[in-house]
Design an enzyme around this catalytic site. Structure first.
Site, PDB file in Angstrom:
ATOM      1  N   ASP A  29       0.812  -1.055   0.086  1.00 43.51           N
ATOM      2  CA  ASP A  29       0.042   0.048   0.036  1.00 43.51           C
ATOM      3  C   ASP A  29       0.916   1.257   0.043  1.00 43.51           C
ATOM      4  O   ASP A  29       1.856   1.352   0.784  1.00 43.51           O
ATOM      5  CB  ASP A  29      -0.846  -0.139   1.375  1.00 43.51           C
ATOM      6  CG  ASP A  29      -2.038   1.027   1.141  1.00 43.51           C
ATOM      7  OD1 ASP A  29      -3.100   0.611   1.126  1.00 43.51           O
ATOM      8  OD2 ASP A  29      -1.899   2.188   1.134  1.00 43.51           O
ATOM      9  N   ILE A  30       0.395   2.050  -0.836  1.00 39.47           N
ATOM     10  CA  ILE A  30       1.223   3.313  -1.039  1.00 39.47           C
ATOM     11  C   ILE A  30       1.289   4.340   0.467  1.00 39.47           C
ATOM     12  O   ILE A  30       2.257   5.070   0.623  1.00 39.47           O
ATOM     13  CB  ILE A  30       1.044   4.250  -2.001  1.00 39.47           C
ATOM     14  CG1 ILE A  30       2.238   5.058  -2.635  1.00 39.47           C
ATOM     15  CG2 ILE A  30      -0.408   5.162  -1.954  1.00 39.47           C
ATOM     16  CD1 ILE A  30       1.641   5.656  -4.038  1.00 39.47           C
ATOM     17  N   ASN A  83     -12.890  -3.189   2.534  1.00 41.90           N
ATOM     18  CA  ASN A  83     -13.673  -2.011   2.817  1.00 41.90           C
ATOM     19  C   ASN A  83     -14.642  -2.123   1.644  1.00 41.90           C
ATOM     20  O   ASN A  83     -14.294  -2.310   0.406  1.00 41.90           O
ATOM     21  CB  ASN A  83     -13.136  -0.891   2.715  1.00 41.90           C
ATOM     22  CG  ASN A  83     -11.826  -0.797   3.904  1.00 41.90           C
ATOM     23  OD1 ASN A  83     -12.500  -1.052   5.001  1.00 41.90           O
ATOM     24  ND2 ASN A  83     -10.794  -0.021   3.733  1.00 41.90           N
ATOM     25  N   GLY A  89     -16.056   2.803   3.955  1.00 43.99           N
ATOM     26  CA  GLY A  89     -14.746   3.520   3.830  1.00 43.99           C
ATOM     27  C   GLY A  89     -13.989   3.181   2.501  1.00 43.99           C
ATOM     28  O   GLY A  89     -12.677   3.321   2.211  1.00 43.99           O
ATOM     29  N   GLN A  90     -14.661   2.313   1.370  1.00 43.74           N
ATOM     30  CA  GLN A  90     -13.893   2.159   0.417  1.00 43.74           C
ATOM     31  C   GLN A  90     -13.523   3.166  -0.519  1.00 43.74           C
ATOM     32  O   GLN A  90     -14.293   4.115  -0.937  1.00 43.74           O
ATOM     33  CB  GLN A  90     -14.472   1.122  -0.568  1.00 43.74           C
ATOM     34  CG  GLN A  90     -13.946   0.602  -1.801  1.00 43.74           C
ATOM     35  CD  GLN A  90     -14.847  -0.503  -2.567  1.00 43.74           C
ATOM     36  OE1 GLN A  90     -15.884  -0.670  -2.135  1.00 43.74           O
ATOM     37  NE2 GLN A  90     -14.135  -0.951  -3.623  1.00 43.74           N
ATOM     38  N   HIS A  96     -10.459  -5.471  -3.660  1.00 41.63           N
ATOM     39  CA  HIS A  96      -9.023  -5.699  -2.912  1.00 41.63           C
ATOM     40  C   HIS A  96      -9.264  -5.993  -1.624  1.00 41.63           C
ATOM     41  O   HIS A  96     -10.175  -5.454  -0.798  1.00 41.63           O
ATOM     42  CB  HIS A  96      -8.165  -4.449  -3.024  1.00 41.63           C
ATOM     43  CG  HIS A  96      -8.659  -3.175  -2.610  1.00 41.63           C
ATOM     44  ND1 HIS A  96      -9.699  -2.368  -3.363  1.00 41.63           N
ATOM     45  CD2 HIS A  96      -8.612  -2.397  -1.445  1.00 41.63           C
ATOM     46  CE1 HIS A  96      -9.805  -1.262  -2.467  1.00 41.63           C
ATOM     47  NE2 HIS A  96      -9.489  -1.318  -1.600  1.00 41.63           N
ATOM     48  N   LEU A  97      -8.097  -6.539  -0.867  1.00 42.58           N
ATOM     49  CA  LEU A  97      -8.249  -7.001   0.456  1.00 42.58           C
ATOM     50  C   LEU A  97      -6.942  -6.311   0.864  1.00 42.58           C
ATOM     51  O   LEU A  97      -5.914  -6.250   0.200  1.00 42.58           O
ATOM     52  CB  LEU A  97      -8.119  -8.497   0.789  1.00 42.58           C
ATOM     53  CG  LEU A  97      -9.270  -9.337   0.176  1.00 42.58           C
ATOM     54  CD1 LEU A  97      -8.954 -10.765   0.459  1.00 42.58           C
ATOM     55  CD2 LEU A  97     -10.384  -8.956   0.921  1.00 42.58           C
ATOM     56  N   HIS A  98      -6.973  -5.837   2.320  1.00 40.80           N
ATOM     57  CA  HIS A  98      -5.872  -5.348   2.974  1.00 40.80           C
ATOM     58  C   HIS A  98      -5.372  -6.490   3.874  1.00 40.80           C
ATOM     59  O   HIS A  98      -6.000  -6.861   4.780  1.00 40.80           O
ATOM     60  CB  HIS A  98      -6.190  -4.140   3.731  1.00 40.80           C
ATOM     61  CG  HIS A  98      -6.880  -3.123   2.997  1.00 40.80           C
ATOM     62  ND1 HIS A  98      -5.783  -1.552   2.984  1.00 40.80           N
ATOM     63  CD2 HIS A  98      -7.901  -2.618   2.510  1.00 40.80           C
ATOM     64  CE1 HIS A  98      -6.626  -0.826   2.280  1.00 40.80           C
ATOM     65  NE2 HIS A  98      -8.041  -1.300   1.977  1.00 40.80           N
TER      66      HIS A  98
END
Ligand code: AMP
Length: 114
Positions: A29-30, A83, A89-90, A96-98
């Site tokens: 993640d950036i 999300n 909060g997407q 995608h998954l975090h």
């Protein structure tokens, strides 16, 4: 389609990729929220988990999470977040998954109030 994650999948914009297979791409993640913060992104554009219909793709997402968490050395534990939509909060409308870990992550939500 102007989708940042599609562009990363197509290698049109750079990302720190740590894993890929026929179903997913995994990259850092950036704006990391923990020492390890990876994003597992579907190769195919799907808007969110609410739009997921393919059980094979769902399984591939979860197995990729397990694999990259193990490879990142998160043996003390980790968290998987999806999300979904405005209340979820997407920010990026591409499924995608975090994967988060590398420190105690605390409660799942900042407040227990409903
Ligand atoms: P979400 O709120 O679940 O949609 O999260 C989207 C995530 O994508 C955020 O954590 C962002 O920091 C991350 N993100 C956005 N653009 C990029 C990018 N170009 N490379 C890596 N991560 C990104």
């Amino acid at each position: 389609m102007d989708c940042v994650f599609c562009k990363i999948v197509e290698r049109e914009i750079p990302a720190r990729v740590v894993h890929e297979d026929e179903h997913v791409l995994v990259f850092q993640d950036i704006r990391p929220q923990a020492p390890t913060h990876l994003l597992i992104v579907t190769r195919r554009h799907v808007g969110s988990l609410a739009d997921l219909e393919d059980p094979l793709l769902g399984g591939a997402l979860l197995l990729a999470a397990r694999k990259v968490a193990r490879e990142a050395g998160l043996e003390k534990g980790w968290r998987l977040i999806a999300n979904v939509g405005a209340h979820g909060g997407q920010e990026v409308d591409h499924l995608h998954l975090h994967v988060l870990g590398g420190r105690p992550l605390g409660r799942m939500l900042p407040s227990a109030s409903s």
